[in-house]
Design an enzyme around this catalytic site. Structure first.
Site, PDB file in Angstrom:
ATOM      1  CE1 TYR A 140      12.253 -11.335   1.882  1.00  0.00           C
ATOM      2  CE2 TYR A 140      10.736 -10.464   3.521  1.00  0.00           C
ATOM      3  CZ  TYR A 140      10.987 -10.888   2.237  1.00  0.00           C
ATOM      4  OH  TYR A 140       9.982 -10.860   1.305  1.00  0.00           O
ATOM      5  CD1 TRP A 176       9.426  -6.702   0.552  1.00  0.00           C
ATOM      6  CD2 TRP A 176       8.743  -5.240  -1.011  1.00  0.00           C
ATOM      7  NE1 TRP A 176       8.772  -7.405  -0.428  1.00  0.00           N
ATOM      8  CE2 TRP A 176       8.332  -6.530  -1.393  1.00  0.00           C
ATOM      9  CE3 TRP A 176       8.412  -4.159  -1.822  1.00  0.00           C
ATOM     10  CZ2 TRP A 176       7.618  -6.772  -2.566  1.00  0.00           C
ATOM     11  CZ3 TRP A 176       7.701  -4.400  -2.986  1.00  0.00           C
ATOM     12  CH2 TRP A 176       7.322  -5.693  -3.353  1.00  0.00           C
TER      13      TRP A 176
HETATM   14  N1  LIG Z   1      -1.491  -2.702  -1.009  1.00  0.00           N
HETATM   15  C1  LIG Z   1      -0.514  -3.610  -0.865  1.00  0.00           C
HETATM   16  N2  LIG Z   1      -0.206  -4.428  -1.900  1.00  0.00           N
HETATM   17  C2  LIG Z   1       0.755  -5.369  -1.752  1.00  0.00           C
HETATM   18  C3  LIG Z   1       1.512  -5.495  -0.554  1.00  0.00           C
HETATM   19  C4  LIG Z   1       1.157  -4.619   0.522  1.00  0.00           C
HETATM   20  O1  LIG Z   1       1.744  -4.676   1.620  1.00  0.00           O
HETATM   21  N3  LIG Z   1       0.153  -3.702   0.324  1.00  0.00           N
HETATM   22  N4  LIG Z   1       2.513  -6.414  -0.467  1.00  0.00           N
HETATM   23  C5  LIG Z   1       3.070  -6.962  -1.705  1.00  0.00           C
HETATM   24  C6  LIG Z   1       3.804  -8.205  -1.462  1.00  0.00           C
HETATM   25  S1  LIG Z   1       5.353  -8.096  -0.757  1.00  0.00           S
HETATM   26  C7  LIG Z   1       3.355  -9.418  -1.840  1.00  0.00           C
HETATM   27  S2  LIG Z   1       4.322 -10.806  -1.641  1.00  0.00           S
HETATM   28  C8  LIG Z   1       2.046  -9.583  -2.471  1.00  0.00           C
HETATM   29  C9  LIG Z   1       1.286 -10.755  -1.867  1.00  0.00           C
HETATM   30  O2  LIG Z   1       0.253 -11.139  -2.691  1.00  0.00           O
HETATM   31  P1  LIG Z   1      -0.808 -12.194  -2.129  1.00  0.00           P
HETATM   32  O3  LIG Z   1      -0.126 -13.168  -1.258  1.00  0.00           O
HETATM   33  O4  LIG Z   1      -1.561 -12.755  -3.265  1.00  0.00           O
HETATM   34  O5  LIG Z   1      -1.720 -11.192  -1.282  1.00  0.00           O
HETATM   35  P2  LIG Z   1      -2.712 -11.320  -0.046  1.00  0.00           P
HETATM   36  O6  LIG Z   1      -3.359  -9.987   0.045  1.00  0.00           O
HETATM   37  O7  LIG Z   1      -2.022 -11.832   1.163  1.00  0.00           O
HETATM   38  O8  LIG Z   1      -3.759 -12.412  -0.484  1.00  0.00           O
HETATM   39  C10 LIG Z   1      -4.603 -12.233  -1.597  1.00  0.00           C
HETATM   40  C11 LIG Z   1      -5.951 -12.813  -1.313  1.00  0.00           C
HETATM   41  O9  LIG Z   1      -5.896 -14.219  -1.169  1.00  0.00           O
HETATM   42  C12 LIG Z   1      -7.092 -14.610  -0.526  1.00  0.00           C
HETATM   43  N5  LIG Z   1      -6.917 -15.842   0.232  1.00  0.00           N
HETATM   44  C13 LIG Z   1      -6.354 -15.979   1.443  1.00  0.00           C
HETATM   45  N6  LIG Z   1      -6.411 -17.266   1.824  1.00  0.00           N
HETATM   46  C14 LIG Z   1      -7.011 -17.931   0.820  1.00  0.00           C
HETATM   47  C15 LIG Z   1      -7.347 -19.306   0.606  1.00  0.00           C
HETATM   48  O10 LIG Z   1      -7.098 -20.179   1.410  1.00  0.00           O
HETATM   49  N7  LIG Z   1      -7.939 -19.606  -0.570  1.00  0.00           N
HETATM   50  C16 LIG Z   1      -8.229 -18.680  -1.504  1.00  0.00           C
HETATM   51  N8  LIG Z   1      -8.773 -19.094  -2.639  1.00  0.00           N
HETATM   52  N9  LIG Z   1      -7.944 -17.390  -1.326  1.00  0.00           N
HETATM   53  C17 LIG Z   1      -7.338 -17.026  -0.184  1.00  0.00           C
HETATM   54  C18 LIG Z   1      -7.434 -13.500   0.435  1.00  0.00           C
HETATM   55  O11 LIG Z   1      -8.811 -13.231   0.359  1.00  0.00           O
HETATM   56  C19 LIG Z   1      -6.541 -12.375   0.019  1.00  0.00           C
HETATM   57  O12 LIG Z   1      -7.186 -11.132  -0.071  1.00  0.00           O
HETATM   58  O13 LIG Z   1       1.267  -8.410  -2.314  1.00  0.00           O
HETATM   59  C20 LIG Z   1       1.976  -7.232  -2.729  1.00  0.00           C
HETATM   60  N10 LIG Z   1       1.039  -6.153  -2.828  1.00  0.00           N
HETATM   61  N1  LIG Z   2       0.885 -12.778   8.792  1.00  0.00           N
HETATM   62  C1  LIG Z   2       1.499 -12.437   7.666  1.00  0.00           C
HETATM   63  N2  LIG Z   2       2.762 -11.980   7.698  1.00  0.00           N
HETATM   64  C2  LIG Z   2       3.383 -11.631   6.564  1.00  0.00           C
HETATM   65  C3  LIG Z   2       2.728 -11.728   5.312  1.00  0.00           C
HETATM   66  C4  LIG Z   2       1.401 -12.218   5.287  1.00  0.00           C
HETATM   67  O1  LIG Z   2       0.774 -12.354   4.223  1.00  0.00           O
HETATM   68  N3  LIG Z   2       0.812 -12.539   6.486  1.00  0.00           N
HETATM   69  N4  LIG Z   2       3.380 -11.343   4.163  1.00  0.00           N
HETATM   70  C5  LIG Z   2       4.828 -11.456   4.172  1.00  0.00           C
HETATM   71  C6  LIG Z   2       5.429 -10.838   3.009  1.00  0.00           C
HETATM   72  S1  LIG Z   2       4.883 -11.409   1.485  1.00  0.00           S
HETATM   73  C7  LIG Z   2       6.429  -9.914   3.079  1.00  0.00           C
HETATM   74  S2  LIG Z   2       7.226  -9.425   1.643  1.00  0.00           S
HETATM   75  C8  LIG Z   2       6.888  -9.395   4.377  1.00  0.00           C
HETATM   76  C9  LIG Z   2       7.255  -7.893   4.330  1.00  0.00           C
HETATM   77  O2  LIG Z   2       8.035  -7.554   5.433  1.00  0.00           O
HETATM   78  P1  LIG Z   2       9.105  -6.376   5.374  1.00  0.00           P
HETATM   79  O3  LIG Z   2       9.623  -6.203   3.993  1.00  0.00           O
HETATM   80  O4  LIG Z   2      10.096  -6.607   6.445  1.00  0.00           O
HETATM   81  O5  LIG Z   2       8.178  -5.122   5.742  1.00  0.00           O
HETATM   82  P2  LIG Z   2       8.390  -3.570   5.466  1.00  0.00           P
HETATM   83  O6  LIG Z   2       7.423  -2.887   6.382  1.00  0.00           O
HETATM   84  O7  LIG Z   2       8.295  -3.277   4.022  1.00  0.00           O
HETATM   85  O8  LIG Z   2       9.854  -3.312   6.017  1.00  0.00           O
HETATM   86  C10 LIG Z   2      10.807  -2.543   5.334  1.00  0.00           C
HETATM   87  C11 LIG Z   2      11.482  -1.617   6.342  1.00  0.00           C
HETATM   88  O9  LIG Z   2      12.569  -0.956   5.674  1.00  0.00           O
HETATM   89  C12 LIG Z   2      12.617   0.387   6.142  1.00  0.00           C
HETATM   90  N5  LIG Z   2      13.357   1.208   5.164  1.00  0.00           N
HETATM   91  C13 LIG Z   2      12.884   1.910   4.117  1.00  0.00           C
HETATM   92  N6  LIG Z   2      13.886   2.531   3.455  1.00  0.00           N
HETATM   93  C14 LIG Z   2      15.022   2.202   4.117  1.00  0.00           C
HETATM   94  C15 LIG Z   2      16.399   2.561   3.910  1.00  0.00           C
HETATM   95  O10 LIG Z   2      16.776   3.232   2.987  1.00  0.00           O
HETATM   96  N7  LIG Z   2      17.298   2.033   4.799  1.00  0.00           N
HETATM   97  C16 LIG Z   2      16.923   1.244   5.845  1.00  0.00           C
HETATM   98  N8  LIG Z   2      17.870   0.796   6.653  1.00  0.00           N
HETATM   99  N9  LIG Z   2      15.630   0.901   6.046  1.00  0.00           N
HETATM  100  C17 LIG Z   2      14.702   1.372   5.186  1.00  0.00           C
HETATM  101  C18 LIG Z   2      11.160   0.777   6.298  1.00  0.00           C
HETATM  102  O11 LIG Z   2      11.035   1.896   7.155  1.00  0.00           O
HETATM  103  C19 LIG Z   2      10.555  -0.518   6.845  1.00  0.00           C
HETATM  104  O12 LIG Z   2      10.504  -0.525   8.257  1.00  0.00           O
HETATM  105  O13 LIG Z   2       5.886  -9.614   5.367  1.00  0.00           O
HETATM  106  C20 LIG Z   2       5.504 -10.983   5.461  1.00  0.00           C
HETATM  107  N10 LIG Z   2       4.664 -11.181   6.610  1.00  0.00           N
HETATM  108 MO   LIG Z   3       6.021 -10.237  -0.146  1.00  0.00          MO
END
Ligand SMILES: Nc1nc2c(c(=O)[nH]1)N[C@H]1C(S)=C(S)[C@@H](COP(=O)(O)OP(=O)(O)OC[C@H]3O[C@@H](n4cnc5c(=O)[nH]c(N)nc54)[C@H](O)[C@@H]3O)O[C@H]1N2
Ligand SMILES: Nc1nc2c(c(=O)[nH]1)N[C@H]1C(S)=C(S)[C@@H](COP(=O)(O)OP(=O)(O)OC[C@H]3O[C@@H](n4cnc5c(=O)[nH]c(N)nc54)[C@H](O)[C@@H]3O)O[C@H]1N2
Ligand SMILES: [Mo]
Length: 760
Positions: free
Chosen positions: A110, A112
């Site tokens: 898993y 990104w």
């Molecule tokens: N800059 C940036 N943007 C991203 C990402 C990133 O790594 N960096 N990751 C991307 C990815 S993979 C995903 S899946 C999305 C995730 O998107 P989300 O899951 O929506 O993102 P979060 O920032 O975890 O949470 C959004 C807000 O929910 C609020 N929140 C937390 N707990 C609660 C609760 O119990 N109740 C309420 N009402 N609010 C709560 C928090 O204040 C938080 O800032 O974001 C994407 N966008």
């Molecule tokens: N506590 C907590 N944990 C969370 C979340 C949260 O809200 N709270 N959010 C979750 C969510 S929504 C998500 S989506 C996950 C994200 O978790 P991940 O998607 O596992 O996080 P990334 O740091 O985006 O990891 C991608 C990796 O791919 C590598 N990469 C980039 N390009 C290439 C390439 O061409 N080849 C190879 N082999 N590697 C490459 C990057 O260097 C990086 O280390 O985290 C989850 N974890």
């Molecule tokens: Mo995500």
């Protein structure tokens, strides 16, 4: 010739200046009105000290051969050449397959990775492992683990909730009231899987307000809505109780749309018995909810009345389902919207993920995008993605998932390309023990991430900016060429080249490459796609020379408008063809933690429970504003936000004062699972007793030999609980956790996360 300086990241298209193999500066893509600040992490990233320069093997693995080891993450590495690496890796894959079968390879992998349709690491690793004979795979995502299971059951889809969501322009024009559970956080809309060339959310919210629209944000953080809004700083984790109270007002004040519920929904009557307390004696009234969520009953009653009187859209952020019982919030949000009866009307109804990702609110492409053919996986064994540690620690044991009983396979080899479990997984001490149990861990990475450090076999990958590719995403109108900006760093190879070499060595080279170079694959994917779509596009060379290709989109969508217009022809893919407020199927599973209708379950990790006596702060582990997950944590934007080199933790002054803390100090954040350091930022704009520490600081244990060691850098996943959302979905629950915070008194240990390990 294409403009050699244009490329694309998940956070947007950009133009780069490049010198000596390094990105020296970037500027936003012309026409992107709100470019992501994350572009600032790119300069310096190609030759960063944390790049992996050479294939490497863990010393202990090289010496002792494959087998369980607690040295993963603490051992030295030995540099090998590509020939040796290919021999070792091919030999190990053959050994595992011959001795234990293909099921013993966990290839869920898993993560990104990077933008780009061909060199996408997951597409490459999965295709390779399928041709090897298959692998144990994973279902769903960390993003949407609960939604991905519950929503198909109750509204017939999860994907269309985003892809075919109500467009921002429709909201601007028609919506009066935007009631956002979890806010609409613009830091998150910077991102789109596969990249994006425009970021319209900020401007849409401006226009919405200018048109008289109002925003109510239910969230522990004021910053979850940028600019004017009515902020209801509820106790985190209590959104379902709030939604129930709003529903209760609608039901009892004769404001529920009974005709809509009769025509388009099933099971409202059963749900209403729970709502009114007919069976359990507990009416889910505003007075009931106020004890749980801390918001005045009168405020909730007035809000419900306003919602019924106006064109209202209820949005639920994805974070609300990344918690224990995460199935309930999207299901209850949908139920509440159904009671308002505005689903399918322009600007009314339900939305999921506005402010979670750029995609919701953007018009979808009319056609699919070019893609790499994947083939079938001969192995049918899978896990819900966030069950990885459970699987590794409990081979042969059964678990429930979506109405089925499944068995964890006995994994011998973990294969990762394009993801970072030390970023994404919960309870990292437990993950380290789990990884210690297998024979071999293989990681393809451009950078020495903590996951790469925990590997036995480290395969150095190119970044997206060191190879030709193209990318697009399903809600962005442009297909973008990504010509290489620089030569590959040191000995790094494209994952495709690595897999092609391995496949050749293992006897299926021709099937893997089909005789094509990477460049020929790009042309092939493009030409095959252009022959299948029903509009004319230029040939590949022309597209490459133009650099971008505009694709037709479907504008003006309202989610479920077709279902509303004609519920027979556009029946939902649920058993009843309607919205299932009560699901006979789910009820039939008899899960203790997911009943047949949405309901309030008291979580363990919340301020109202017993655990808060010991760990009295609710830590929001949300997505970082300064990077994408753990990617480019060493970049300027990410580094500039750190406090004494640690990830910032935001605290309310009323929580800092009694602990004797001021801004800029380093604290220890802990609970009974682990601890980490973080740097204090004082902020009044969060609910007291709530602290916020984003994910993504690279895990950096003080003592790498000890899985329970403190992380000196600030990774909240040393604290989070590795427990599923429920027996139904077993989704990720990393969004929040209870902690305690204290001043860190000792000498400050250095952050070493971005330095390579010892390589000899
Ligand atoms: N800059 C940036 N943007 C991203 C990402 C990133 O790594 N960096 N990751 C991307 C990815 S993979 C995903 S899946 C999305 C995730 O998107 P989300 O899951 O929506 O993102 P979060 O920032 O975890 O949470 C959004 C807000 O929910 C609020 N929140 C937390 N707990 C609660 C609760 O119990 N109740 C309420 N009402 N609010 C709560 C928090 O204040 C938080 O800032 O974001 C994407 N966008
Ligand atoms: N506590 C907590 N944990 C969370 C979340 C949260 O809200 N709270 N959010 C979750 C969510 S929504 C998500 S989506 C996950 C994200 O978790 P991940 O998607 O596992 O996080 P990334 O740091 O985006 O990891 C991608 C990796 O791919 C590598 N990469 C980039 N390009 C290439 C390439 O061409 N080849 C190879 N082999 N590697 C490459 C990057 O260097 C990086 O280390 O985290 C989850 N974890
Ligand atoms: Mo995500």
């Amino acid at each position: 010739m294409p403009d050699a300086r244009t490329s694309l990241a998940h956070w947007g298209a950009f133009r780069a200046d490049v010198a000596d193999g390094e990105i020296t500066s970037v500027s936003p893509f012309p026409g992107d009105t709100d470019p992501s600040p994350l572009l600032g992490n790119l300069p310096g990233s190609l030759r960063h000290s944390s790049r992996i320069a050479t294939p490497a093997v863990r010393r202990g693995w090289l010496r002792d051969g494959p087998g369980p080891s607690s040295a993963r993450g603490a051992d030295e590495f030995v540099a090998v050449d590509w020939g040796e690496l290919t021999e070792l890796l091919a030999g190990e894959l053959r050994r595992v397959v011959d001795t234990y079968g293909n099921e013993a390879i966990y290839g869920g992998s898993y993560g990104w990775a990077s933008a780009g349709r061909f060199h996408h690491a997951q597409s490459q690793v999965h295709r390779f492992l399928k041709l090897l004979g298959g692998y144990t795979f994973s279902r769903h995502s960390y993003s949407l683990g609960a939604t991905g299971v519950i929503m198909p059951r109750v509204v017939g889809t999860h994907d269309d909730l985003f892809k075919r969501s109500t467009e921002w322009n429709v909201i601007v024009e028609h919506t009066d009231l935007l009631v956002c559970f979890g806010g609409v956080n613009l830091k998150n809309t910077g991102i789109n899987h596969g990249g994006t060339t425009g970021h319209p959310a900020r401007e849409a919210l401006h226009r919405f307000r200018a048109n008289g629209g109002r925003i109510v944000s239910i969230s522990p953080l004021r910053s979850d809505v940028d600019g004017d809004c009515e902020w209801l700083p509820a106790v985190p984790g209590t959104d379902v109780a709030i939604m129930l109270a709003l529903a209760y007002v609608l039901a009892t004040a004769n404001l529920a749309d009974r005709a809509f519920l009769d025509t388009y929904c099933t099971g409202y009557e059963q749900f209403e018995k729970y709502l009114l307390g007919t069976e359990d004696g507990v009416p889910k009234s505003p007075q009931w909810a106020t004890q749980i969520c801390g918001i005045d009953a009168t405020v909730l009653t007035e809000l419900a009345t306003r919602m019924a009187a106006q064109r209202t859209i209820i949005t639920v952020s994805w974070s609300l389902q990344r918690v224990r019982h995460g199935e309930q919030a999207p299901w209850m949000g949908l139920t509440l919207a159904a009671m308002l009866g505005q689903i399918g009307l322009p600007g009314g109804g339900f939305g999921h993920g506005y402010g979670s990702m750029n995609e919701p609110g953007l018009p979808p492409l009319r056609h699919r995008l070019p893609s790499l053919p994947q083939g079938l996986n001969p192995v049918r064994t899978f896990i819900p993605v966030a069950a990885v540690s459970d699987m590794l620690l409990h081979p042969g044991e059964t678990f429930t998932y979506n109405g089925r009983t499944l068995t964890y396979p006995d994994i011998r080899c973990v294969y990762w390309a394009g993801g970072n479990p030390f970023h994404h997984h919960q309870n990292l001490p437990r993950l380290r023990r789990a990884l210690g149990r297998v024979d071999t861990v293989v990681v393809h990475e451009p950078y020495w991430t903590p996951m790469a450090r925990h590997a036995d076999i480290v395969v150095p990958s190119t970044t997206a900016f060191e190879r030709d590719d193209f990318s697009g995403s399903r809600n962005d109108p442009l297909l973008v060429a990504m010509p290489a900006l620089a030569q590959p760093y040191a000995q790094c190879r494209d994952d495709y080249t690595t897999f092609a070499g391995l496949a050749e060595r293992l006897g299926f080279g021709a099937q893997f490459t089909q005789g094509r170079t990477a460049r020929q694959w790009l042309e092939h994917m493009y030409e095959k796609w252009s022959a299948e779509i029903d509009f004319a596009v230029p040939d590949f060379d022309q597209f490459w020379a133009d650099g971008v290709l505009r694709l037709p989109v479907e504008s003006g969508l309202t989610l479920l408008a077709d279902f509303r217009a004609d519920p027979q022809t556009h029946a939902l893919a649920t058993p009843s063809g309607k919205i299932e407020i009560f699901s006979d199927d789910i009820a039939g599973f008899e899960y203790p933690d997911c009943a047949g209708h949405p309901r309030w379950y008291e979580p363990v990790e919340w301020l109202g429970g017993e655990r808060a006596q010991r760990f009295p702060l609710h830590l929001i582990a949300n997505q970082p504003a300064t990077r994408l997950h753990g990617q480019l944590d060493g970049g300027a934007v990410s580094q500039n936000a750190k406090v004494q080199g640690r990830e910032p933790i935001r605290m309310h002054p009323s929580d800092a004062a009694p602990r004797g803390l001021s801004g800029g100090e380093v604290v220890r954040v802990f609970n009974d699972r682990g601890s980490c350091l973080a740097g204090v930022v004082i902020d009044e704009a969060l609910r007291p007793q709530v602290v916020q520490l984003s994910t993504g600081a690279w895990y950096d244990p003080l003592d790498p030999t000890d899985p329970d060691s403190m992380c000196v850098h600030g990774n909240p996943n040393v604290l989070t609980d590795d427990v599923g959302t429920s027996s139904l979905a077993r989704g990720c629950t990393g969004a929040a956790v209870l902690v305690q915070v204290e001043k860190f008194a000792g000498p400050l240990p250095p952050v070493r996360a971005h330095q390579p390990p010892v390589i000899r």
